[in-house]
Scaffold this active site. Structure first.
Site, PDB file in Angstrom:
ATOM      1  N   SER A  10       0.848  -1.185   0.000  1.00  0.00           N
ATOM      2  CA  SER A  10       0.000   0.000   0.000  1.00  0.00           C
ATOM      3  C   SER A  10       0.894   1.250   0.000  1.00  0.00           C
ATOM      4  O   SER A  10       1.701   1.418  -0.908  1.00  0.00           O
ATOM      5  CB  SER A  10      -0.953  -0.036   1.186  1.00  0.00           C
ATOM      6  OG  SER A  10      -1.973   0.929   1.053  1.00  0.00           O
ATOM      7  N   HIS A  32      -8.305  -5.224   0.151  1.00  0.00           N
ATOM      8  CA  HIS A  32      -7.067  -4.476   0.383  1.00  0.00           C
ATOM      9  C   HIS A  32      -6.383  -4.909   1.676  1.00  0.00           C
ATOM     10  O   HIS A  32      -5.164  -5.119   1.694  1.00  0.00           O
ATOM     11  CB  HIS A  32      -7.348  -2.972   0.426  1.00  0.00           C
ATOM     12  CG  HIS A  32      -6.105  -2.136   0.521  1.00  0.00           C
ATOM     13  ND1 HIS A  32      -5.265  -1.930  -0.538  1.00  0.00           N
ATOM     14  CD2 HIS A  32      -5.556  -1.477   1.579  1.00  0.00           C
ATOM     15  CE1 HIS A  32      -4.250  -1.169  -0.159  1.00  0.00           C
ATOM     16  NE2 HIS A  32      -4.402  -0.883   1.118  1.00  0.00           N
ATOM     17  N   ASP A  66     -10.119  -4.722  -4.690  1.00  0.00           N
ATOM     18  CA  ASP A  66      -9.601  -3.815  -3.671  1.00  0.00           C
ATOM     19  C   ASP A  66     -10.546  -2.631  -3.474  1.00  0.00           C
ATOM     20  O   ASP A  66     -10.932  -1.972  -4.439  1.00  0.00           O
ATOM     21  CB  ASP A  66      -8.213  -3.327  -4.101  1.00  0.00           C
ATOM     22  CG  ASP A  66      -7.420  -2.696  -2.979  1.00  0.00           C
ATOM     23  OD1 ASP A  66      -7.971  -1.832  -2.274  1.00  0.00           O
ATOM     24  OD2 ASP A  66      -6.246  -3.078  -2.799  1.00  0.00           O
TER      25      ASP A  66
END
Length: 438
Positions: free
Chosen positions: A202, A377, A345
């Site tokens: 991320s 995610h 996601d």
């Protein structure tokens, strides 16, 4: 040797004397800790120069003592504009590491995703740190898998001491200079030609992307054998627009807070067009963790806090420049890449990551890209950790690269080796939670 090495040349600089009163058992905040202040003359040193070091004690979630040898290294780096600055990386050795045996080095970039110093890994990973919602504390459960494999680990404060969340390029400088400092830190016992892997997820995947892109020109001497990019954002500008007004609106709000510190013209435009309520919100978010910001900014629309239509704000030259400047994927990395992304996601669009991968492949980079249908995610990171560690292990071992490919799978866990890896990861995480050696 570090800039603060002793006159005899046999020891490492110790932590400056702390004079500020603070609660026993808790680490000082970086802005109150003299360790983070670079020594006079540091700007004249080369990027990656080790300036100061100290041993630290780590704690899972700030509470459970960890049986890991760890240090903090203050080192010289550069900001976005090439101005010398200094930041800190936390380096670790696995328990029982044999100093006579060559080690591999992993630089792990946490998803700091905040601007407060409380969220920086160097602070939040220390025993006694009390900051609920700091991502590095959660990610340590996965980082432990690298230590369990016998690798040395570096975890840089890639946002620097000022919390430049979302800034382009400079996270790469700080990652690469942290690696340089770790290689020169004698207690780690690493050689200059140590094989290095870089990994992040991320916001940490975005920082790792910048490190992979900056490495060929900025640090060509480093032997970076592979870069693992987990959900690496792909298009920060697109992500900002898509998340505004959603349940994850706190994330773009945090990015604005970080970018205002990097781009003076952007800060001026925001101040000019923000309402009093908007200014108050921007001030408040500077002290929030990622989770706290998501919770408090749920469904917030930035357009409600400015005096012109949101589309008009985005069309201003100062804003267009920033959106263009933070685009990742425009520079070819030399190291092979391993990219994982959830198709469904909720935060990072698979289309944006597809675009980043396509740009790398078009430039001639070697990319192994796995798109996972089942995960989201938050679940993709732990689910993909076993295959990521296996890919990095193969790069350290010098095994042939898998085919340059893009593959969409039901789940990255659907193989015997992945299942075994998840079990091993769970066992290591349990030991972390109990404060046991692993």
């Amino acid at each position: 040797m570090s800039l603060d090495a002793t006159a005899e040349g046999v020891g490492w600089a110790t932590e400056p004397t702390r004079t500020e009163h603070h609660r026993p058992g808790r680490p000082l905040l970086p802005e109150n800790d003299p360790f983070y202040v670079p020594p006079t003359g540091f700007a004249a040193t080369a990027p990656g120069t080790l300036l100061r070091s100290r041993k630290v004690k780590l704690g899972a979630m700030g509470l459970v003592p960890q049986k890991i040898t760890a240090w903090q290294l203050l080192y010289r780096s550069n900001d976005l504009n090439g101005t010398p600055d200094a930041t800190v990386t936390t380096v670790m050795l696995p328990a029982g590491a044999d100093p006579a045996k060559p080690l591999h080095l992993l630089s792990y970039q946490c998803a700091i995703d905040a601007v407060t110093s409380r969220a920086m890994p160097s602070h939040s990973l220390q025993r006694g740190a009390k900051f609920v919602g700091a991502a590095p504390q959660l990610e340590f459960l996965l980082i432990a898998g690298a230590l369990a494999r016998g690798w040395a680990v570096s975890i840089p404060d890639h946002e620097g001491t000022e919390g430049h969340w979302g800034a382009p390029r400079e996270p790469g400088y700080r990652v690469l200079d942290g690696i340089r400092a770790a290689l020169d830190f004698e207690p780690l016992g690493l050689a200059r030609d140590t094989k290095v892997g870089i990994w992040g997820y991320s916001g940490g995947g975005l920082a790792t992307s910048w490190a992979a892109e900056m490495a060929p020109e900025y640090a060509p001497e480093l032997d970076i054998v592979g870069a693992a990019l987990g959900s690496p954002v792909g298009d920060p500008g697109s992500t900002f627009l898509r998340l505004n007004g959603t349940a994850f609106a706190g994330l773009p709000a945090l990015v604005i807070a970080g970018l205002r510190r990097v781009y003076p013209d952007l800060d001026r435009v925001i101040r000019q067009h923000s309402s009093m309520a908007g200014q108050s919100l921007m001030k408040a978010i500077e002290s929030m963790s990622t989770i706290e910001a998501i919770r408090k900014f749920d469904k917030y629309d930035m357009g409600d806090f400015i005096d012109i239509p949101f589309a008009d704000l985005l069309a201003l030259p100062e804003v267009v420049h920033v959106i263009d400047d933070i685009q990742v994927g425009l520079i070819k990395p030399a190291a092979p890449l391993f990219v994982v992304q959830s198709v469904n996601d909720q935060i990072i669009s698979v289309d944006d990551v597809d675009g980043q991968v396509n740009r790398y492949q078009a430039a001639g980079a070697h990319v192994t890209y796995i798109r996972d249908r089942i995960s989201g995610h938050l679940t993709m990171h732990p689910i993909s950790t076993p295959v990521t560690l296996k890919w990095l292990d193969d790069r350290f071992a010098g095994k042939p690269l898998p085919a340059d490919s893009t593959t969409t799978v039901l789940s990255s866990t659907l193989s015997p080796s992945a299942v075994l890896g998840l079990l091993e990861m769970g066992w290591v995480a349990a030991k972390v939670a109990l404060g046991r050696s692993f």
